[in-house]
Design a protein around this motif. Structure first.
Motif, mmCIF file in Angstrom:
data_model
loop_
_atom_site.group_PDB
_atom_site.id
_atom_site.type_symbol
_atom_site.label_atom_id
_atom_site.label_comp_id
_atom_site.label_asym_id
_atom_site.label_seq_id
_atom_site.Cartn_x
_atom_site.Cartn_y
_atom_site.Cartn_z
ATOM 1 N N PHE A 54 0.828 -1.212 0.000
ATOM 2 C CA PHE A 54 0.000 0.000 0.000
ATOM 3 C C PHE A 54 0.862 1.261 0.000
ATOM 4 N N GLN A 63 0.619 -0.410 6.018
ATOM 5 C CA GLN A 63 1.803 -0.203 5.193
ATOM 6 C C GLN A 63 2.981 -1.036 5.710
ATOM 7 N N PHE A 99 -0.383 5.124 -0.260
ATOM 8 C CA PHE A 99 -1.737 5.293 0.265
ATOM 9 C C PHE A 99 -1.624 5.514 1.773
ATOM 10 N N ASP A 100 -1.545 6.792 2.164
ATOM 11 C CA ASP A 100 -1.181 7.142 3.538
ATOM 12 C C ASP A 100 -2.364 7.184 4.493
ATOM 13 N N THR A 101 -3.559 6.977 4.005
ATOM 14 C CA THR A 101 -4.720 6.942 4.897
ATOM 15 C C THR A 101 -5.463 5.632 4.704
ATOM 16 N N GLU A 102 -6.174 5.219 5.752
ATOM 17 C CA GLU A 102 -6.976 4.002 5.643
ATOM 18 C C GLU A 102 -8.024 4.144 4.549
ATOM 19 N N ALA A 119 -7.870 5.771 1.759
ATOM 20 C CA ALA A 119 -7.288 5.569 0.425
ATOM 21 C C ALA A 119 -7.000 4.095 0.184
ATOM 22 N N ALA A 120 -6.397 3.438 1.185
ATOM 23 C CA ALA A 120 -6.052 2.025 1.029
ATOM 24 C C ALA A 120 -7.291 1.148 0.914
ATOM 25 N N SER A 121 -8.362 1.527 1.588
ATOM 26 C CA SER A 121 -9.562 0.683 1.624
ATOM 27 C C SER A 121 -10.304 0.651 0.295
ATOM 28 N N GLN A 122 -9.902 1.497 -0.661
ATOM 29 C CA GLN A 122 -10.528 1.446 -1.976
ATOM 30 C C GLN A 122 -10.200 0.133 -2.691
ATOM 31 N N LYS A 151 0.303 3.273 11.089
ATOM 32 C CA LYS A 151 0.154 3.012 9.648
ATOM 33 C C LYS A 151 0.175 1.495 9.433
#
Length: 268
Positions: free
Chosen positions: A4, A45, A7-10, A12-15, A42
């Motif tokens: 990930f 990551q 993608f520094d936020t949950e 963004a990553a959760s997409q 984080k």
């Protein structure tokens, strides 16, 4: 592996639903228990981003890799989209000349004497700080020089030709056309998948590893390495001595050490 990076936020990553749900279930519970703040906060990551290596590799299509611990000091090419683990050392170069110098007997002797050993088998461990960073490459062919700057150097061309031939021969042995088929990867930019043609081929391919190849060291492999070593010896100006057979391991090490000391003195 789930990467990930970037993608520094949950949110963004959760997409990326499936990999995020897997990490949420398998990774987060453990990460919340660790002391390291970065790894805890984080949690989706990698603990270390490897941003320096990613930046160095970004303009390249391939990289040189070697196992940290290995019976033989072997170097191979890998696609830069592959993420090397902490058990692998990666060199951010894509030129055959650097590959050839690293895979020569000169660098092997240096790395064996200046590296360490690990495990029950007392296998050599490649420690970049003592084996790569201290190694005196041939003058004008050092890693701080862009490969394009020495592309017309006959020494570089001779090493590159011998290195490419060694790699071609090994790849033909590892994955011969009569045993494998190459299937394009569905994701653009990744190398083809190499698949066995049938069950018999799959059984044979299990035995086709670089370690097994170097255990037997057939004549063609020995000749390919000697051609490479000769080209690297010429780059150092030691070609006549190499061909005469006077370059023993101890003599090679002594000459490399003198070069190391001379360059260190010039830099101080």
């Amino acid at each position: 592996m789930i990467d990930f990076f970037g993608f520094d936020t949950e949110a963004a990553a959760s997409q990326f639903e499936a990999p995020f749900e897997h990490a949420l279930r398998e990774v987060k519970p453990y990460r919340l228990t660790v002391r390291d703040k970065q790894r805890r906060e984080k949690w989706w990551q990698f603990g270390r981003s490897g941003s320096n290596l990613r930046s160095a590799l970004s303009p390249l299509e391939r990289m040189i890799v070697t196992p940290r611990v290995s019976k033989y000091r072997l170097f191979t090419w890998q696609n830069v989209n592959i993420r090397p683990s902490d058990a692998t050392n990666a060199v951010a170069r894509d030129d055959d000349t650097t590959f050839g110098i690293l895979h020569s007997c000169f660098h092997e002797i240096w790395s064996l004497r200046l590296g360490t050993f690990l495990g029950k088998g007392n296998d050599p461990r490649y420690t970049p700080s003592t084996t790569f960073e201290t190694f005196p490459f041939p003058e004008g062919l050092t890693p701080d020089i862009p490969a394009a700057d020495y592309a017309d150097d006959p020494r570089a061309q001779a090493i590159a030709g011998a290195a490419a031939r060694l790699n071609e021969l090994r790849e033909n042995w590892l994955n011969p056309p009569d045993l494998v088929e190459r299937v394009p990867e569905v994701v653009e930019g990744y190398p083809d998948r190499i698949l066995p043609k049938d069950d018999a081929a799959a059984k044979e391919l299990k035995n086709r590893t670089l370690t097994n190849l170097y255990n037997t060291r057939p004549a063609w492999l020995d000749h390919a390495h000697r051609a490479l070593d000769e080209a690297v010896a010429d780059a150092y100006g030691w070609g006549d001595d190499f061909r005469a057979g006077t370059l023993t391991d101890d003599e090679i090490l002594a000459r490399l050490f003198r070069l190391n000391q001379e360059r260190a003195a010039n830099e101080s």
